[in-house]
Each structure stands twice: as structure tokens, then as C-alpha cells.
Design a protein around this motif. Structure first.
Motif: not given
Length: 531
Positions: A152-179
């Protein structure tokens, strides 16, 4: 049976019961609703259940009521349920999360207590086989997983993104990611790229890694990729893994975090703060369990004072690599001039000339790598390649050797080889090497090249050279004498003077000399005197 094992066993039994009765739901929907109703102290109703009908819920609830006591259910959390059936999980107890922060969990091996979950916006990134319906309004699914990372580039996160199965992936800014890279493979480069876009500018990436991750040379590529995007702020030690608190790097911006890196040892209750400038995360040298801040500061001073490295002043080469058995090529008697004197790693001792016991014929058919004859014939320092500390010996006899031995040759005539032998066998260099490369049992070329080397003037080189020649004389006399007590005392005195000159070369204070001596004194193998 501990709580997690009990929960996993219950999950499988619920799943089997659902399949046998052809119930149109899954264990996640039932357990999430059961947990939610228990928290709200409510009875099941058609308008309160999500992802399961009232009749199906009641059927499952009656069947497993003996295993779903109120205290047990209330001890769960949403992430504990959604992480099923993973048996080995890490519960984050010490991570500070503020109300309404957005938190993304990337693996099913990480769980949070509900007291933390209820105040944050929790995103689940591993939901491919989990129910996407939940009675918890602050729990969402976000299909960015370790297995299917999205670029995901900085530009594309300004818009709604669609993944392969058609569900909508909204732009999101996370405070914490855990892996978790302790129980799973290390995150891919594309996933780290994705996370660096999705995280807020002051966000934090918590990464669980194996305890050897920071010190192992095998993880160098992973560390380089990781620290291209993040800077360490805290490192927490647990019994089986490390937890890295990493802050997002913003190019051109001054880091917001303090200069110190905090290391906490939860198994021993210790806390250590290190200056960030002492740490080199792309060529990790710290985090052996005994390292202290003053030792690291001294390592940094030695590097800065030297102004150069061994790689600047010496050429390193490794011995011959065989591609066939060479027993027939090694003889105890020299059959002809084609046979060359052979030295092995164990025969290399500081300040002593190796005794020639065998000869070898360097047949090009038996070796796939043979250094040039001029290299073997040069005045050089031999070194043990299979060693956890520096072991060097001067050679002017043209000794040949296999790949258990390496050698270094000065790049210019400005370096006195006897001075170099004294310097590289000194306690200062041994201290530096053991702190910098604590987990290496091979004296690698890349490590040798990083050892600080101060090319001082000829007068100071001569001071150390004279001590080296005296030590060599004492060893020759000890080999011929049965009464060595006086010689041992003389050897100790001369060795101490040699180390003193090296300390003086780096302008170390008595306190700094004490740091080195205490460290080497506490590591008994470092005080061995080979006989």
C-alpha cells in the motif's frame, strides 16, 4: 490442565458437536456471544446474538454448560477466543495501550487481556477462517496478514481499496501493531513496507522474536530489513523470547523517542538503559546476557579513539579448502621441496613459533582454493580461525595451513608485525572482541576487519615490540628449563607491561582499565594460559 489447554480442548469439542449436528454456526460465534453475554450479565435473545440463532446458542450452551462456568468465561478475552485453536500463545501484560488507540494483531499467537481490549479499537489481521461477525463493536477484521501482505502506497491509502475477494479494505492508521516472529517466520519485506505505511508517524511496532534473534548472525538480513523501517526503544526479555518495542522511522524527521534504549529482564527483574549511539542494529553485537552500559560505552570509545580498523591496515586470507581426502598428501618427513611445512589451528599459540611436525603437498587437484604462494611465503600473523577470542602468532617461516587457520599481512610497511602481534593478543582487543561478537565461534574475516586498530608512531610501536620480543624469549627459555617459577613471574610482569602500553595507547583511565580487567576476570576462559 492450564486454562489455555482447557480452552483449546473445549474448542475442538464444540467444533465436533457443531459438525455432527449440522448447526449453521462455528465455535467462534458461540464463544464470542457467550463471553459477551457473561460480561453484560444478560440472557440470550434473538436481537442480542450475532452470527448464531437463539436455538443453536441454547443447544450449545446446554451441551457444554459444565465446562463454561461463569468465572472461566469471564477470564477469557476476544483475542483469546479468536486465536483458537492455537495452543502456544503469548499474553501481552506489560504493553501500555491508551483508550481508543487502534491496535492490529497480526498473529493468532498473541492475545490481550480483556481489560485492555475493552478500551481500544482492536483489529484482527488473521481472520480468513474466523467468523467476521461479533457482538463486540470495538472489534474489527482487517485483512492485512503475515501470509498475504498488501503493498500500500501513501497515495492509495487515501482511497478505499479492494482486495481479491471483493471485500473493502479501508485506509487505516494504527497506533500499535503486534507481530510474532518467535513462533512464526520473520515478516516479509513487503509486510514491513505495508506496516510502515499503515502506522501513524508516532506509532509503535511490538515484535516477539526468539532470544537469539538480536545476537545471531543468521538473522542479519531480517534485522537489516526491520531497522530500515523502525528504531528500537525498548527490549524486554522473557524466559523464551524477546519483545522489541520499535518506533516508526520517518525520513528527515528527528526521532521523538528518548536517546536511551531500555532493556528489561522480566525473568531476573533487571533494567538496563543503553545510549542509542552504542547500538548497531544492522550488525548486532550487544545483548549477550551479561553486557553492561559501561562496557558498551568503553567499546564505543575504543572504536572512536582508534580511528581505523584492522581491515584498513591488514589483508586477511584463509587457508586451503580441500575437495578430496588429503591424508596421502600430509607427511611427517619432508619428501621433496614440493612439500611445505604445515601448521594446524591447535599449534598456534601467542608469542610462540609453531613447531613444524608435518609437511603437506598443495596439490591443486585436492584443493579447490589455494592462496597464492607469495601469501604463504610472506611475513605474517597466523590466527586460529576456529576460536572465540583472538589468538595470533608471528610467522616468517612460510608455513602453509588448511582452512582451520587464517593469516593477516600488513598492507604497508608502516605496521611492525611484532607490534601487531602484541596489540592483537592484548587484553583490550580480547575484551572488545568478546563484547562485540559474543556468539561467534569462528574468527570471521568480517569480524576481524571491524577490530579497531590504531596505527601509532614507530617509537610507540617499538615499546610494544620490545615487550613482545621479551615474551618470546621467555617462552623459549621455559621450553628448555625445568625450573620455570622465576620465568613465570617474569612473563606475568612483561605481559602486564604490554597490556599497560595498549591501555596507554587508548588513553584509558584506571576506571576503564578496571572495566576490562573485571570483565575478563569474570570470564575464566579468557584468562587461560595455553601450555
Amino acid at each position: 490442565m492450564d486454562k489455555r489447554k482447557k480452552l483449546v480442548k473445549l474448542f475442538y469439542e464444540i467444533d465436533e458437536f457443531i459438525k455432527q449436528r449440522s448447526i449453521k454456526t462455528d465455535p467462534y460465534a458461540f464463544l464470542l456471544n457467550k463471553f459477551w453475554l457473561s460480561l453484560q450479565n444478560k440472557r440470550p435473545a434473538a436481537n442480542t446474538l450475532v452470527g448464531i440463532t437463539k436455538s443453536d446458542f441454547s443447544l450449545l450452551n446446554n451441551e457444554f454448560s459444565d465446562r463454561l462456568g461463569r468465572d472461566f468465561v469471564l477470564s477469557l478475552s476476544v483475542s483469546a477466543i479468536l486465536s483458537l485453536p492455537a495452543e502456544k500463545v503469548i499474553e501481552l501484560q506489560n504493553v501500555k495501550m491508551q483508550p481508543k488507540q487502534s491496535v492490529l494483531l497480526l498473529t493468532d499467537s498473541i492475545i490481550l487481556p480483556y481489560e485492555t481490549e475493552k478500551k481500544i479499537q482492536l483489529f484482527i489481521g488473521y481472520s480468513s477462517e474466523r467468523t467476521k461477525e461479533s457482538p463486540f463493536k470495538n472489534i474489527e477484521y482487517y485483512p492485512v496478514s503475515r501470509d498475504a501482505a498488501l503493498s500500500i502506497s501513501m497515495q492509495t491509502t487515501l482511497f478505499d481499496l479492494m482486495n481479491d475477494d471483493g471485500t473493502q479494505l479501508r485506509p487505516q492508521n494504527f497506533d500499535i501493531v503486534v507481530d510474532d516472529s518467535a513462533n512464526y517466520p520473520f515478516a516479509s519485506e513487503s509486510l514491513l513496507d505495508t506496516l510502515s505505511v499503515l502506522l501513524k508517524y508516532d506509532a509503535v511496532f511490538y515484535l516477539m522474536v526468539k532470544k537469539t534473534f538480536l545476537s545471531s548472525p543468521l538473522t542479519r538480513k531480517d534485522k537489516k530489513s526491520l531497522y530500515a523501517h523502525f528504531e528500537a526503544e525498548e527490549i524486554d526479555r522473557f524466559a523464551d523470547f524477546l519483545q522489541l518495542k520499535l518506533v516508526k522511522k520517518i525520513e528527515g524527521m528527528i526521532p521523538m523517542q528518548p536517546q536511551n534504549v531500555v532493556i528489561r529482564d522480566f525473568s531476573e527483574g533487571k533494567v538496563l538503559e543503553l545510549d542509542r549511539n552504542c547500538l548497531d542494529f544492522n550488525h548486532l553485537f550487544t545483548f549477550n546476557d551479561k553486557v553492561t552500559a559501561d562496557q558498551l560505552a568503553l567499546v564505543s570509545k575504543i572504536e572512536k579513539t582508534a580511528g581505523g580498523t584492522c581491515g584498513d591496515h591488514f589483508r586477511f586470507f584463509l587457508g586451503m579448502f580441500r575437495n578430496a581426502p588429503v591424508d596421502d598428501l600430509v607427511k611427517t618427513l619432508r619428501r621433496s621441496a614440493a612439500y611445505r611445512p604445515l601448521v594446524t589451528s591447535k599449534e598456534i599459540l601467542p608469542f610462540r613459533t609453531p613447531k613444524i611436525k608435518k609437511y603437506i603437498y598443495p596439490d591443486p587437484e585436492a584443493f579447490f582454493q589455494i592462496p597464492p604462494e607469495s601469501s604463504f611465503g610472506s611475513r605474517k600473523l597466523l590466527m586460529r580461525y576456529l576460536s572465540v577470542k583472538p589468538v595470533f602468532a608471528y610467522d616468517e617461516d612460510g608455513l602453509y595451513f588448511m582452512n582451520d587457520v587464517a593469516a593477516v599481512i600488513p598492507r604497508t610497511s608502516d605496521v611492525d608485525l611484532f607490534f601487531a602481534e602484541g596489540y592483537l593478543n592484548s587484553r583490550l582487543v580480547e575484551f572488545f572482541y568478546k563484547i562485540k561478537f559474543p556468539h561467534h565461534n569462528k574468527f570471521l574475516k568480517k569480524n576481524f576487519n571491524k577490530i579497531p586498530f590504531m596505527l601509532c608512531g614507530k617509537n610507540f610501536q617499538n615499546l610494544i615490540t620490545q615487550e613482545v620480543l621479551d615474551i618470546r624469549r621467555i617462552y623459549r627459555e621455559m621450553a628448555l628449563s625445568r625450573e620455570n617459577e622465576a620465568l613465570q613471574k617474569e612473563l606475568a610482569a612483561v605481559s602486564e607491561r604490554l597490556d599497560g602500553f595498549v591501555y596507554q595507547l587508548f588513553k584509558l583511565s584506571p576506571a576503564e582499565v578496571g572495566i576490562i580487567e573485571r570483565y575478563l576476570g569474570e570470564n575464566c576462559e579468557s584468562r587461560e594460559v595455553e601450555q
